[in-house]
Design an enzyme around this catalytic site. Structure first.
Site, PDB file in Angstrom:
ATOM      1  N   PHE A  62       1.812  -3.410   4.054  1.00 30.83           N
ATOM      2  CA  PHE A  62       2.152  -4.710   4.627  1.00 30.83           C
ATOM      3  C   PHE A  62       3.647  -4.967   4.424  1.00 30.83           C
ATOM      4  O   PHE A  62       4.225  -4.564   3.405  1.00 30.83           O
ATOM      5  CB  PHE A  62       1.358  -5.821   3.940  1.00 30.83           C
ATOM      6  CG  PHE A  62      -0.051  -5.988   4.466  1.00 30.83           C
ATOM      7  CD1 PHE A  62      -0.582  -5.174   5.453  1.00 30.83           C
ATOM      8  CD2 PHE A  62      -0.874  -7.003   3.957  1.00 30.83           C
ATOM      9  CE1 PHE A  62      -1.880  -5.345   5.928  1.00 30.83           C
ATOM     10  CE2 PHE A  62      -2.174  -7.189   4.422  1.00 30.83           C
ATOM     11  CZ  PHE A  62      -2.680  -6.358   5.408  1.00 30.83           C
ATOM     12  N   HIS A  77      -2.438   8.216   5.829  1.00 34.20           N
ATOM     13  CA  HIS A  77      -2.676   6.865   5.341  1.00 34.20           C
ATOM     14  C   HIS A  77      -4.078   6.450   5.782  1.00 34.20           C
ATOM     15  O   HIS A  77      -4.865   5.974   4.984  1.00 34.20           O
ATOM     16  CB  HIS A  77      -1.607   5.914   5.859  1.00 34.20           C
ATOM     17  CG  HIS A  77      -1.710   4.545   5.278  1.00 34.20           C
ATOM     18  ND1 HIS A  77      -1.637   4.321   3.923  1.00 34.20           N
ATOM     19  CD2 HIS A  77      -1.905   3.330   5.849  1.00 34.20           C
ATOM     20  CE1 HIS A  77      -1.783   3.021   3.688  1.00 34.20           C
ATOM     21  NE2 HIS A  77      -1.950   2.408   4.832  1.00 34.20           N
ATOM     22  N   LYS A 106      -9.516   8.204   2.155  1.00 34.61           N
ATOM     23  CA  LYS A 106      -9.982   6.813   2.044  1.00 34.61           C
ATOM     24  C   LYS A 106     -11.409   6.693   2.570  1.00 34.61           C
ATOM     25  O   LYS A 106     -12.104   5.726   2.276  1.00 34.61           O
ATOM     26  CB  LYS A 106      -9.056   5.872   2.808  1.00 34.61           C
ATOM     27  CG  LYS A 106      -7.690   5.704   2.140  1.00 34.61           C
ATOM     28  CD  LYS A 106      -6.851   4.654   2.827  1.00 34.61           C
ATOM     29  CE  LYS A 106      -5.508   4.447   2.138  1.00 34.61           C
ATOM     30  NZ  LYS A 106      -4.510   5.501   2.457  1.00 34.61           N
ATOM     31  N   HIS A 108      -9.757   2.078   0.148  1.00 29.57           N
ATOM     32  CA  HIS A 108      -8.304   1.891   0.124  1.00 29.57           C
ATOM     33  C   HIS A 108      -7.905   1.317  -1.239  1.00 29.57           C
ATOM     34  O   HIS A 108      -8.224   0.177  -1.547  1.00 29.57           O
ATOM     35  CB  HIS A 108      -7.895   0.956   1.268  1.00 29.57           C
ATOM     36  CG  HIS A 108      -6.418   0.889   1.500  1.00 29.57           C
ATOM     37  ND1 HIS A 108      -5.499   1.518   0.680  1.00 29.57           N
ATOM     38  CD2 HIS A 108      -5.702   0.262   2.468  1.00 29.57           C
ATOM     39  CE1 HIS A 108      -4.280   1.275   1.134  1.00 29.57           C
ATOM     40  NE2 HIS A 108      -4.374   0.523   2.207  1.00 29.57           N
ATOM     41  N   CYS A 127       0.801  -1.216   0.000  1.00 31.21           N
ATOM     42  CA  CYS A 127       0.000   0.000   0.000  1.00 31.21           C
ATOM     43  C   CYS A 127       0.838   1.273   0.000  1.00 31.21           C
ATOM     44  O   CYS A 127       0.295   2.372   0.018  1.00 31.21           O
ATOM     45  CB  CYS A 127      -0.961  -0.031   1.181  1.00 31.21           C
ATOM     46  SG  CYS A 127      -1.954  -1.534   1.141  1.00 31.21           S
ATOM     47  N   GLU A 166      -0.636   5.981  13.470  1.00 30.30           N
ATOM     48  CA  GLU A 166      -0.222   7.076  12.585  1.00 30.30           C
ATOM     49  C   GLU A 166      -0.473   8.422  13.267  1.00 30.30           C
ATOM     50  O   GLU A 166       0.390   9.310  13.254  1.00 30.30           O
ATOM     51  CB  GLU A 166      -0.984   7.019  11.253  1.00 30.30           C
ATOM     52  CG  GLU A 166      -0.581   8.138  10.300  1.00 30.30           C
ATOM     53  CD  GLU A 166      -1.388   8.143   8.994  1.00 30.30           C
ATOM     54  OE1 GLU A 166      -2.447   7.493   8.946  1.00 30.30           O
ATOM     55  OE2 GLU A 166      -0.944   8.805   8.038  1.00 30.30           O
TER      56      GLU A 166
END
Lengths: 78, 420
Positions: B408, B311, B343, B348, B170, B322
């Site tokens: 990830f 994010h 998002k 996403h 991502c 975050e």
């Protein structure tokens, strides 16, 4: 025979995205219809699927025009 | 090092098939979420997504026929189609479709994806299993490979410079832009089409992320409320699809030809969590170091940043960590920054997210407006004192922007941009 020709041409139009009137008997897949070598592999697969025939690699290599395909299927198809 | 600016933008998103349509819908607080229509999802734990809507290009729809050849559409996975179209929009927007051969030797592509052609891999594997290897498409491999957006785009537009494709889950879109900017800064190219694309919307993709407990499952009957970053009731992300591509260009060259300039890429940070395959570092240290590095490279302090595109995926842990990292880095400067997660509107986009969100940052700079975080009805306790732009867009002064993307594997990327 005409039924085979129609079905072959329909597959060619669908796979190559060309106008139906361009798909004449003498049209070459690569020279006239914009196919590359991988497209011809895919066309042969589609003919096999549609007509229930097996087209061995050495025969497939000789199928260069629409008429080649129609003739092969007419001679070997079910 | 040479300066790098953005001179073209391209978007394919669940909110539209173009930059301006998507942005107008973002600013109008619209959501691109809905029930999954691409396949029968009735047996899935998650039955919602933010799908790109195929159509004639009007409204929120995307018309693949505008820029992608019929034959290519038949042969490749949707993520490549979206990527080609977004790249086409960007190069058209930049006015660079008629470069000379000499110029095209120094123009390249860096368009990546997180997962690549998962829908096609899944369906072709069923064909191989049920009908045998002789029924596998001759276009199977190159229609699914991640670097085939860059490959297709280079062929379509004759771009013979660096041909690259980032794969960092991502963070892909942000890394792709950052890496491409470096190539221009170091003199390897003058123009780069850079970004990311994704379409993992298939039974296997939804099931895989759901089994990893990453997706929202509590809002199947109310899809537009599911993506709710920073809200107390958030329970996972909503899968989106689409692409974002920017046209990066060496500043002097862009200036000399009088190009429209959206902004300058002035900072790029990269780090690894070295902690866990899916969970972020419990202290958000990777995110912190990524942002810190980008600011240092930019020569800015946190007080210079007016907008952060977070994010913020809407997962319980990720959003919290975050936010914590941003608060620690920004200190008192947190009072003056607006931070939102788009998002909440488009879901996403995985490998596409960083690039799409970088484009939102550039549009925020252009229009001096911070896009909203939808569904932020009950902010988590840790959100107190942070302007997360709840529900509606906010007009404000925006001098510089920061864009975070985390993936990830514990991979982090941050871009910092400002007006020229």
């Amino acid at each position: 025979m005409s039924d085979v020709a129609e079905r072959v041409k329909k597959i060619v139009v669908e796979h190559l995205g060309v106008e139906a009137d361009k798909v004449t008997d003498t049209a070459s897949f690569i020279d006239d219809l914009g196919a590359d070598s991988l497209d011809t592999v895919e066309l042969v697969m589609a003919f096999e699927e549609e007509f229930g025939v097996e087209i061995p690699d050495d025969a497939a290599e000789k199928i260069l025009t629409v008429k080649d395909a129609i003739d092969f299927i007419a001679a070997n198809g079910n | 090092m040479r300066r790098v600016v953005v001179t073209g933008l391209g978007l394919v998103t669940p909110l539209g098939g173009s930059v301006e349509t998507t942005w107008a819908n973002i600013l109008a607080s619209r959501s691109g979420a809905g029930p999954i229509t691409r396949f029968d999802a009735s047996n899935q734990a998650c039955r919602i997504a933010c799908e790109v809507k195929a159509g004639d290009g009007s409204g929120m729809t995307f018309d693949a026929n505008q820029r992608v050849d019929y034959k290519v559409q038949r042969q490749v996975d949707p993520f490549i189609v979206y990527g080609i179209d977004a790249a086409g929009q960007a190069i058209e927007d930049a006015g660079l479709t008629d470069m000379t051969e000499e110029e095209r030797f120094r123009a390249g592509c860096s368009i990546g994806s997180g997962i690549g052609g998962l829908p096609g891999i899944a369906s072709e594997s069923i064909i191989c299993h049920e009908k045998g290897p002789r029924r596998v498409s001759p276009h199977f491999v190159h229609g699914r490979l991640i670097n085939l957006i860059s490959g297709q785009v280079s062929i379509k537009y004759g771009l013979m410079g660096p041909n690259h494709a980032v794969v960092t889950a991502c963070s892909t879109g942000a890394h792709a832009i950052g890496d491409a900017a470096r190539m221009i800064a170091l003199g390897d190219a003058d123009v780069m089409l850079a970004g990311g694309s994704e379409s993992a919307l298939c039974p296997l993709g939804i099931a895989g992320f759901a089994q990893a407990r990453a997706l929202s499952t509590a809002f199947n009957d109310d899809p537009t409320r599911a993506s709710r970053p920073y809200d107390k009731d958030r329970d996972g992300f909503v899968m989106g699809e689409g692409a974002g591509v920017v046209c990066l260009e060496e500043y002097e060259k862009a200036k000399a030809r009088g190009a429209k300039i959206y902004g300058e890429v002035i900072g790029y940070g990269l780090s690894g969590d070295a902690y866990h395959v899916t969970a972020p570092h419990p202290e958000g240290s990777g995110a912190f170091r990524s942002m810190e590095m980008a600011l240092k490279r930019a020569g800015l302090s946190p007080a210079d940043i007016d907008y952060i595109n977070a994010h913020g995926t809407s997962t319980p842990m990720g959003d919290e960590l975050e936010l914590g990292a941003v608060k620690r880095l920004f200190g008192a400067a947190i009072d003056n920054v607006s931070m939102s997660s788009t998002k909440s509107a488009i879901g996403h986009l995985l490998g596409g997210a960083g690039a799409v969100e970088a484009i939102f940052c550039l549009l925020a700079l252009r229009d001096q407006v911070a896009p909203p975080t939808l569904n932020l009805d009950n902010p988590s306790d840790s959100c107190i004192g942070v302007d997360l732009v709840p529900h509606v867009a906010k007009q404000r002064r925006i001098r510089a922007v920061l864009n975070n993307s985390f993936g990830f594997g514990g991979t982090n990327a941050t871009l910092v941009m400002r007006g020229v």
